[in-house]
Design a protein around this motif. Structure first.
Motif, short mmCIF file in Angstrom:
data_model
loop_
_atom_site.label_atom_id
_atom_site.label_comp_id
_atom_site.label_asym_id
_atom_site.label_seq_id
_atom_site.Cartn_x
_atom_site.Cartn_y
_atom_site.Cartn_z
N LEU A 4 -35.44 3.93 35.04
CA LEU A 4 -35.85 5.30 34.76
C LEU A 4 -37.25 5.56 35.30
CD1 LEU A 4 -34.76 5.51 31.01
CD2 LEU A 4 -33.48 6.29 33.01
N ASP A 5 -37.50 6.79 35.70
CA ASP A 5 -38.84 7.19 36.11
C ASP A 5 -39.72 7.44 34.89
OD1 ASP A 5 -38.31 7.04 38.86
OD2 ASP A 5 -37.49 9.07 38.86
N VAL A 6 -39.12 7.94 33.82
CA VAL A 6 -39.87 8.26 32.61
C VAL A 6 -38.94 8.21 31.41
CG1 VAL A 6 -39.50 10.75 32.74
CG2 VAL A 6 -41.53 9.89 31.59
N ARG A 7 -39.48 7.81 30.27
CA ARG A 7 -38.79 7.87 28.99
C ARG A 7 -39.81 8.36 27.99
NH1 ARG A 7 -38.12 5.52 24.15
NH2 ARG A 7 -36.05 5.42 23.26
N GLU A 8 -39.53 9.48 27.35
CA GLU A 8 -40.47 10.06 26.39
C GLU A 8 -39.76 10.28 25.07
OE1 GLU A 8 -43.20 14.07 25.83
OE2 GLU A 8 -42.59 13.47 27.85
N ASN A 9 -40.36 9.81 23.99
CA ASN A 9 -39.82 9.99 22.65
C ASN A 9 -40.49 11.22 22.03
OD1 ASN A 9 -39.32 9.86 19.83
ND2 ASN A 9 -38.94 7.67 20.00
N LEU A 10 -39.70 12.19 21.60
CA LEU A 10 -40.26 13.42 21.04
C LEU A 10 -40.51 13.32 19.54
CD1 LEU A 10 -38.20 16.09 23.02
CD2 LEU A 10 -40.44 15.10 23.56
N GLY A 11 -40.30 12.15 18.96
CA GLY A 11 -40.66 11.91 17.57
C GLY A 11 -39.80 12.65 16.55
N MET A 12 -38.53 12.78 16.82
CA MET A 12 -37.63 13.42 15.87
C MET A 12 -37.02 12.35 14.98
SD MET A 12 -35.80 16.31 18.18
CE MET A 12 -36.73 17.25 19.38
N ALA A 13 -37.03 12.59 13.68
CA ALA A 13 -36.60 11.58 12.70
C ALA A 13 -35.10 11.32 12.79
CB ALA A 13 -36.97 12.04 11.30
N ASP A 14 -34.74 10.06 12.90
CA ASP A 14 -33.34 9.65 12.93
C ASP A 14 -32.65 10.13 11.65
OD1 ASP A 14 -31.01 8.36 13.74
OD2 ASP A 14 -31.63 6.42 12.93
N GLY A 15 -31.61 10.93 11.81
CA GLY A 15 -30.84 11.41 10.67
C GLY A 15 -31.36 12.68 10.04
N PHE A 16 -32.59 13.10 10.35
CA PHE A 16 -33.18 14.23 9.63
C PHE A 16 -33.72 15.34 10.52
CE2 PHE A 16 -33.29 10.65 6.74
CZ PHE A 16 -32.65 11.20 5.64
N PHE A 17 -33.57 15.23 11.83
CA PHE A 17 -34.01 16.34 12.67
C PHE A 17 -33.01 17.49 12.52
CE2 PHE A 17 -31.15 14.01 15.43
CZ PHE A 17 -30.44 15.00 16.05
N ARG A 18 -33.46 18.67 12.87
CA ARG A 18 -32.63 19.86 12.75
C ARG A 18 -32.64 20.65 14.05
NH1 ARG A 18 -29.86 18.16 9.43
NH2 ARG A 18 -30.60 17.69 7.37
N ASN A 19 -31.66 21.51 14.21
CA ASN A 19 -31.64 22.45 15.32
C ASN A 19 -32.36 23.70 14.83
OD1 ASN A 19 -31.18 23.97 17.57
ND2 ASN A 19 -28.96 24.00 17.40
N ASP A 20 -33.68 23.59 14.76
CA ASP A 20 -34.51 24.69 14.28
C ASP A 20 -35.64 24.94 15.27
OD1 ASP A 20 -36.29 22.58 13.84
OD2 ASP A 20 -36.17 22.69 11.67
N GLU A 21 -36.45 25.94 15.00
CA GLU A 21 -37.50 26.32 15.94
C GLU A 21 -38.47 25.17 16.22
OE1 GLU A 21 -41.13 29.52 16.65
OE2 GLU A 21 -39.73 29.86 14.98
N GLU A 22 -38.87 24.45 15.20
CA GLU A 22 -39.83 23.34 15.40
C GLU A 22 -39.29 22.32 16.41
OE1 GLU A 22 -41.42 19.34 13.15
OE2 GLU A 22 -40.54 20.93 11.92
N HIS A 23 -38.06 21.89 16.21
CA HIS A 23 -37.48 20.87 17.08
C HIS A 23 -37.11 21.44 18.45
CE1 HIS A 23 -37.16 19.02 13.08
NE2 HIS A 23 -37.39 17.91 13.74
N GLN A 24 -36.65 22.68 18.48
CA GLN A 24 -36.35 23.33 19.75
C GLN A 24 -37.62 23.42 20.61
OE1 GLN A 24 -34.63 27.02 18.44
NE2 GLN A 24 -32.61 26.11 18.11
N ARG A 25 -38.73 23.79 20.01
CA ARG A 25 -39.98 23.92 20.77
C ARG A 25 -40.43 22.57 21.34
NH1 ARG A 25 -42.50 28.68 21.14
NH2 ARG A 25 -41.82 30.34 19.74
#
Length: 184
Positions: A4-25
């Protein structure tokens, strides 16, 4: 392993992220930063709740990323330009789905298999298995099913291994020379 050229972790909690504005942004910032033409995503519906939720989060974020009125800033606080990937393709995970198309992965299949096996804490491994409880995906049968599905999709197009994808958008082609042309 995947080169891979890049791998970036966006820090979303395993099992607890949501499809909401915070995570979408968070995802929109990354989409606008890297500007991919094609995004490969989780299935829209699968056994693990994170998979379907991530698939919808990715689809929605890819669309929203193309809207000028959705404003985001990069790491230095500069406004980001809108960007929408041309396609989002959802790979088929545990639950079977009829693919909209299949992609010949024969040349990279062994690398894919080795990358799956590298997650020794989740998938079957003779090295790690004694220290971890057996789960749905840690049995040899699960890995064999993954291999079998790729073989089945490959057989459909006359190649050893293929990956199936679902798309929410119609795919267009410019010429027929890119199609796998095997007698099946």
């Amino acid at each position: 392993m995947l080169q891979l050229d890049v791998r970036e972790n966006l820090g979303m909690a395993d099992g607890f992220f949501r499809n909401d504005e915070e995570h979408q942004r968070r995802l929109i910032r990354a989409i606008r930063k890297y500007r991919p033409e094609i995004v490969l995503s989780n299935s829209l519906e699968d056994r693990h709740p994170d998979h379907g939720r991530a698939g919808h989060l990715i689809s929605d974020s890819c669309f929203l990323s193309g809207l000028r009125k959705v404003e985001t800033e990069d790491e230095e606080g500069r406004p980001q330009e809108h960007w929408r990937p041309k396609y989002v393709f959802h790979y088929i995970q545990d639950r079977y789905a009829n693919p909209n198309f299949v992609y010949d992965i024969s040349p990279v299949f062994e690398t894919k298999l080795e990358s799956i096996k590298a997650y020794t804490s989740q998938f079957f491994s003779t090295v790690y298995s004694a220290e971890e409880p057996q789960t749905y995906i840690s049995t040899p049968e699960f890995l064999n099913a993954v291999i079998g599905r790729h073989q089945m999709f490959g057989k459909m197009i006359g190649v050893p291994y293929a990956e199936g994808f679902i798309t929410e958008k119609m795919i267009g082609i410019r010429d027929f020379d890119s199609l796998v042309q095997r007698d099946t």
